[in-house]
Write an enzyme that holds these catalytic residues in place. Structure first.
Site, PDB file in Angstrom:
ATOM      1  N   HIS A 172     -41.857  -7.293 -46.486  1.00 58.70           N
ATOM      2  CA  HIS A 172     -41.568  -8.354 -44.855  1.00 58.70           C
ATOM      3  C   HIS A 172     -41.489  -8.148 -43.274  1.00 58.70           C
ATOM      4  CE1 HIS A 172     -39.856 -12.698 -43.401  1.00 58.70           C
ATOM      5  NE2 HIS A 172     -38.917 -11.699 -43.252  1.00 58.70           N
ATOM      6  N   CYS A 225     -38.633 -15.249 -37.910  1.00 58.72           N
ATOM      7  CA  CYS A 225     -39.052 -14.926 -39.203  1.00 58.72           C
ATOM      8  C   CYS A 225     -40.560 -15.761 -39.627  1.00 58.72           C
ATOM      9  CB  CYS A 225     -37.790 -14.575 -40.582  1.00 58.72           C
ATOM     10  SG  CYS A 225     -36.908 -13.465 -40.239  1.00 58.72           S
TER      11      CYS A 225
END
Lengths: 127, 412
Positions: free
Chosen positions: B359, B110
């Site tokens: 996200h 991420c």
């Protein structure tokens, strides 16, 4: 879990076989080749103690593709008697009975219902 | 406007002279963001991963009609399992009509977007590039929930975390529980982070959610991995965000607002939380933050805003506390009192953050940087932090396994 991966890792999973640095005595699970404490590169296989304590835990309701049909699953962060910490499933206990600090013991159990032949370390309440 | 000098007066920010690694004077060049492009975060069944990358990239490049990138860097976590596509660097450069320039993907789970921006920054700073296109992208919604859960678990150990049944959320859940018990934090206070994120996203055009939530909504939402609930968690979504990084020489030739990257730092931690001495210690964030502060000369109390990696409520709290921006165990209470709101002392997640802007994992680092650009260029619209001169982004891969920290300042 596929057979090739289990062939490579089966003993680690069944026995919770980690490693130890002969130079400084640091112990590891998962096993490491290079010691994080002293930088020694000659660590050897070393069994982990089976007794430990639940530091924290969660009960997950959303499982990954490989664990479909297994949720809810209790996952614990367990500190073993030698200070090594592992993440593992906690079984044979209703989720509402899980407590931080509770003593647990490692057992080898089928990884999933579908992968019955593949045994993996899991934890049950001690005693 | 040709011939314009980027401000050398430290952008109105009083700071010590920039230093190189280990205190050596930096002989290297200054690096600026000259434009950004964003795809609205959400579910985009009509767009493939190439479409997302191209849309964001064209958006960023259209502000710079005379600029031709001499390098393309893509940040992405799991395009291979997400949509069966790798080789994103060449796919993007070719789609934009470029041939013969370096083009490649950077991956750090991420934290891929922040790591990609760091790579581009190094190239400009070292004099190897004058104009770099950085595009973070993730296409998550082609996968069902179970497959996304498996894909996200690749951020941690496949053999000793994912293969024993733990998921990425479950790693954060054990830290969340440990944090509550160690510091005696009431769970109601943790809910302040998603409440604030959703409030900021209401007026954020590119955010996924435009719906306010209350603490009661958070605390009654479905349990994903106890104690983490649905509204503690950032959503599965698609998105892409692009930045154009330029050298000082190139910066003089462009007419768009300039934002200087004062520091770009990446640090990697011991891989899994259970291997670390303290699972609540965000050592990568701490190291990257410390180096970024040292190298930029910006004192933390001078930050006008922060874009933290608020993938979960717990990552907001631990990120703020690891950087010393909130005392240990106090960030949730400070959030509940409004310290991190848009009009607070240190605004965070100014467009909704990972929680409410969304996200799209490998793109989040570039969304944060694009949002920091908008704040520092005075182009944040209703989400503008008044008088913003200097800001910071913090983008994590894994549970603080790889973290990129950037400090930026307006340069006009």
């Amino acid at each position: 879990m596929d057979g090739v991966r289990y062939g490579r890792l089966g003993e680690r999973y069944r026995e919770m076989l980690g490693s130890r640095c002969p130079s400084c005595g640091a112990e590891y699970f998962p096993p490491v080749r290079v010691c994080r404490r002293c930088g020694g590169r000659g660590t050897k296989d070393h069994p982990m103690p089976r007794e430990g304590r639940l530091v924290s835990f969660t009960v997950l309701n959303v499982a990954s593709a490989e664990f479909q049909g297994e949720a809810p699953m209790a996952i614990g962060l367990i500190e073993l008697e030698n200070g090594v910490k592992v993440m593992a499933q906690v079984v044979d206990v209703p989720p509402s009975s899980l407590r931080e600090g509770m003593k647990v013991t490692m057992v080898a159990r089928p990884l999933t219902k579908a992968d019955g032949a593949f045994l993996c370390y899991k934890f049950v309440p001690a005693g | 406007m040709a011939g314009r000098e980027p401000s050398t007066k430290s952008n109105g920010v009083r700071r010590k002279p920039a230093r190189g690694f280990r205190g050596r004077p930096s002989l290297l060049r200054r690096v600026f963001i000259a434009s950004v492009g964003l795809v609205n975060v959400g579910k985009h069944p009509e767009m493939g991963i190439a479409d997302l990358m191209v849309e964001a990239s064209v958006g960023a490049l259209s502000a710079l009609p005379d600029a031709a990138p001499d390098r393309v860097v893509v940040g992405n976590m799991f395009s291979g399992v997400g949509c069966g596509q790798e080789h994103l660097g060449a796919l993007l450069s070719s789609s934009l009509g470029y041939q013969g320039i370096p083009a490649y993907k950077v991956e750090a789970a991420c934290g891929s977007g922040g790591a990609a921006a760091h790579n581009a920054y190094l190239s400009v700073k070292a004099g190897e590039s004058d104009c770099v296109l950085v595009t973070g992208v993730e296409k998550m919604t082609d996968l069902d929930t179970a497959k996304v859960t498996s894909a996200l678990a690749m951020a941690d150990s496949q053999e000793y975390t994912a293969s024993v049944g733990a998921t990425f959320i479950s790693l954060n859940a054990v830290t969340h529980r440990l944090y509550l018990s160690r510091h005696g934090v009431p769970k109601e206070d943790m809910a302040a982070f998603p409440v604030m994120a959703h409030r900021n996203a209401l007026s954020s055009k590119h955010a996924m959610f435009h719906k306010a939530v209350t603490a009661e909504d958070v605390l009654s939402s479905p349990v994903m991995s106890d104690p983490i609930r649905l509204l503690d968690s950032s959503p599965v979504c698609d998105g892409a965000a692009s930045l154009v990084l330029v050298s000082e020489e190139m910066a003089r030739k462009v007419s768009s607002p300039l934002v200087e990257i004062l520091a770009s730092e990446v640090a990697a931690n011991i891989f899994s939380i259970y291997e670390r001495p303290d699972p609540l210690e965000y050592a990568a964030t701490k190291a990257a933050f410390r180096r970024a502060v040292d190298r930029s000369g910006v004192r933390p109390e001078k930050l006008d805003f922060l874009e933290p990696h608020d993938a979960f409520s717990i990552t907001s709290a631990l990120s703020l506390e690891s950087m010393g921006l909130s005392p240990a165990g106090r960030a949730p209470a400070e959030a509940a009192k409004g310290r991190f709101a848009l009009d607070g002392d240190l605004p965070i997640g100014t467009f909704g953050g990972l929680k409410a802007r969304g996200h799209p994992v490998g793109a989040s680092g570039t969304y944060q940087l694009a949002e920091a650009y908008m704040q520092l260029a005075g182009r944040a619209g209703p989400n503008q932090v008044s008088g913003a001169k200097v800001g910071m982004t913090q983008n994590m891969g894994g549970v603080d396994t790889t973290t990129a920290v950037h400090i930026l300042a307006s340069a006009n």
